[in-house]
Design an enzyme around this catalytic site. Structure first.
Site, PDB file in Angstrom:
ATOM      1  N   VAL A 132     -19.815  -2.817  20.259  1.00  8.81           N
ATOM      2  CA  VAL A 132     -18.967  -1.544  20.585  1.00  8.81           C
ATOM      3  C   VAL A 132     -19.035  -0.550  19.785  1.00  8.81           C
ATOM      4  O   VAL A 132     -19.336  -0.672  18.414  1.00  8.81           O
ATOM      5  CB  VAL A 132     -17.223  -2.002  20.605  1.00  8.81           C
ATOM      6  CG1 VAL A 132     -16.414  -0.811  20.954  1.00  8.81           C
ATOM      7  CG2 VAL A 132     -16.954  -3.004  21.463  1.00  8.81           C
TER       8      VAL A 132
ATOM      9  N   LEU B  70     -14.136  -3.246  15.221  1.00 10.20           N
ATOM     10  CA  LEU B  70     -14.736  -2.677  16.566  1.00 10.20           C
ATOM     11  C   LEU B  70     -15.759  -4.214  16.546  1.00 10.20           C
ATOM     12  O   LEU B  70     -16.261  -4.614  15.553  1.00 10.20           O
ATOM     13  CB  LEU B  70     -15.485  -1.502  16.508  1.00 10.20           C
ATOM     14  CG  LEU B  70     -14.631  -0.342  16.772  1.00 10.20           C
ATOM     15  CD1 LEU B  70     -15.705   0.793  16.788  1.00 10.20           C
ATOM     16  CD2 LEU B  70     -14.001  -0.269  18.333  1.00 10.20           C
ATOM     17  N   ASP B  71     -15.991  -4.520  17.928  1.00 13.18           N
ATOM     18  CA  ASP B  71     -16.809  -5.617  17.939  1.00 13.18           C
ATOM     19  C   ASP B  71     -18.309  -5.096  17.869  1.00 13.18           C
ATOM     20  O   ASP B  71     -18.397  -3.946  17.895  1.00 13.18           O
ATOM     21  CB  ASP B  71     -16.790  -6.098  19.339  1.00 13.18           C
ATOM     22  CG  ASP B  71     -15.653  -6.929  19.883  1.00 13.18           C
ATOM     23  OD1 ASP B  71     -14.854  -7.505  18.545  1.00 13.18           O
ATOM     24  OD2 ASP B  71     -15.087  -7.252  20.780  1.00 13.18           O
ATOM     25  N   PRO B  72     -19.296  -5.707  17.527  1.00 14.45           N
ATOM     26  CA  PRO B  72     -20.597  -5.552  17.129  1.00 14.45           C
ATOM     27  C   PRO B  72     -21.208  -4.597  18.217  1.00 14.45           C
ATOM     28  O   PRO B  72     -21.737  -3.708  17.929  1.00 14.45           O
ATOM     29  CB  PRO B  72     -21.385  -6.747  16.802  1.00 14.45           C
ATOM     30  CG  PRO B  72     -20.332  -7.717  16.404  1.00 14.45           C
ATOM     31  CD  PRO B  72     -19.083  -7.447  17.097  1.00 14.45           C
TER      32      PRO B  72
END
Length: 445
Positions: A116, A112-114
């Site tokens: 998100v 997961l992106d930071p």
């Protein structure tokens, strides 16, 4: 004599009369007792509805139900459905958990992106063997997007989202950890929830294949509407079979559970937040095997018909299935080589080939190499009549060399023959072609 003595005496008399009048016998019957397994845990759920091949096997004392493992094994064979906070990256979160639990390995079910937040399945030690299978599972997101200009009607937004379903071309965003090359990803459903014209912002729910960039979907939405768009916020609310409504825990829960275990020796909090790895495999088709063949499968043996006890309906050739013990432990993920109907109708053959072994070796005892030939071979190795690998040497009796067939040697000879035939095939074809040319030229003359 008091009242209590009278009462007990009367009860005794009544009991004697009842024993004389009634016939306390178990009547003979052909009906089997009904077993309700609908409330059994994990892989044992609806165990009574599995197809029965045989019920004859010898139960072993080794092994234990997944929920009754000791706390050390319970943690090392478990996973969290973690609510990832916004800002730290997935790798940071996983490394923090590794440090908190003091375990050897940790993994996760998809980055997961930071910025998100949401579902992140964190696998511990032995469960990391299932991390790859969870990374390929479907995902579900809820997204807030912002359009750069006003839109006349929110129905246009809804129609544009419906267009962005099915197989889509995507290029990863500029800020991404992968190579920016064009790829195809499937979006199963984009469900429009709300749009606010004043703020030019909206919300939609996206069910998609793993590896789909929702940020790119928002950009494409802006292009379709002709005004441009971007993603504002994103939350993953489902990853594989785990969603945000089911046993989701926070980083604080993990820290508190480990503190309670270290200081108070209280396992209850840790057992509440950690789930056994078998919970990740409940959607797979099941095959139950005998206890005697569990260790052989852990060493890489194929799953054969004689070792099968029960099996699920609708098993298809080439599909992933889970091989399990009678106690509900997952042994391995395997690729089915037979369908359900074939398993029911044959008495020998390979049912499945293991793809990823989950259980550690020697949890169950070794039950191979106990036959007369294998025992004789072991004795000959001890006596020096065979070398330490069980292969013939100078002192090996001729009778043994004639009778004993080395399967690996035979297999190698067959492979060599096949290779030779493949090499000779083009030569034979070229010779035949040359003969045809000669015959055609002679006919023309």
């Amino acid at each position: 004599m008091g009242k209590k003595d009278k009462r007990s005496k009367l009860e005794g008399d009544e009991l004697a009369e009842a024993q004389q009048k009634g016939s306390f016998q178990l009547p003979s019957s052909n009906e089997t007792a009904k077993l309700d397994a609908s409330q059994w845990p994990l892989l044992l759920k609806n165990y009574d509805k599995l197809n029965v091949r045989t019920n004859h096997y010898t139960p072993h004392v080794e092994g234990v139900s997944p929920l009754k493992r000791d706390i050390k094994n319970y943690i090392s064979s478990g996973f969290f459905n973690l609510d990832k906070p916004s800002n730290p990256s997935s790798h940071e979160v996983v490394s923090w958990i590794k440090r908190i639990l003091r375990c050897e390995k940790t993994g996760h079910s998809g980055t997961l992106d930071p910025k998100v937040s949401g579902c992140l399945i964190v696998c511990i030690d032995r469960t990391t063997r299932l991390a790859k299978s969870q990374q390929g599972a479907g995902k579900e997101y809820i997204c807030i997007f912002k359009l750069h200009e006003e839109v006349e009607d929110e129905r246009k937004v809804k129609q544009a989202l419906e267009k962005l379903t099915g197989a889509l071309f995507q290029r990863p965003p500029l800020i991404s950890a992968v190579k920016r090359q064009l790829r195809i990803r499937t979006v199963y459903e984009n469900k429009f929830i709300e749009y606010d014209p004043a703020q030019q912002m909206g919300i939609f729910n996206c069910i998609c294949e793993s590896g789909t960039y929702v940020r790119t979907i928002c950009v494409h939405l802006g292009l379709i509407l002709g005004c441009g768009g971007q993603m504002q916020e994103l939350r993953r609310n489902r990853s594989g079979i785990c969603d945000e409504n089911e046993n989701m825990v926070t980083m604080h829960d993990v820290l508190d559970a480990q503190y309670m275990l270290d200081t108070q020796k209280d396992e209850s909090y840790m057992r509440h937040i950690v789930r056994p790895l078998e919970a990740l495999l409940t959607q797979h088709k099941r095959v139950v095997v005998k206890d005697s063949c569990v260790n052989a499968i852990c060493y890489g043996a194929k799953i054969l018909i004689p070792g099968i006890l029960r099996y699920d309906d609708d098993i298809e050739v080439g599909k992933e299935i889970v091989i399990m013990t009678t106690k509900g432990e997952a042994i391995c993920i395997a690729i089915a080589q037979m369908s359900t109907s074939t398993i029911a109708s044959v008495d020998h053959g390979i049912v499945a080939k293991s793809k990823r072994v989950i259980m550690e070796r020697d949890v169950y005892g070794r039950k191979w190499g106990l036959g007369p030939v294998a025992s004789k071979k072991k004795q000959m190795v001890k006596d020096g009549l065979l070398d330490k690998f069980g292969k013939p040497n100078i002192t090996t009796p001729k009778s043994w060399a004639k009778e004993y067939v080395q399967t690996d040697k035979v297999k190698k000879e067959q492979e060599d023959k096949e290779d030779e035939e493949e090499e000779e095939a083009p030569k034979k074809k070229s010779k035949k072609a040359a003969k045809k040319e000669v015959s055609s030229s002679s006919d023309s003359e």
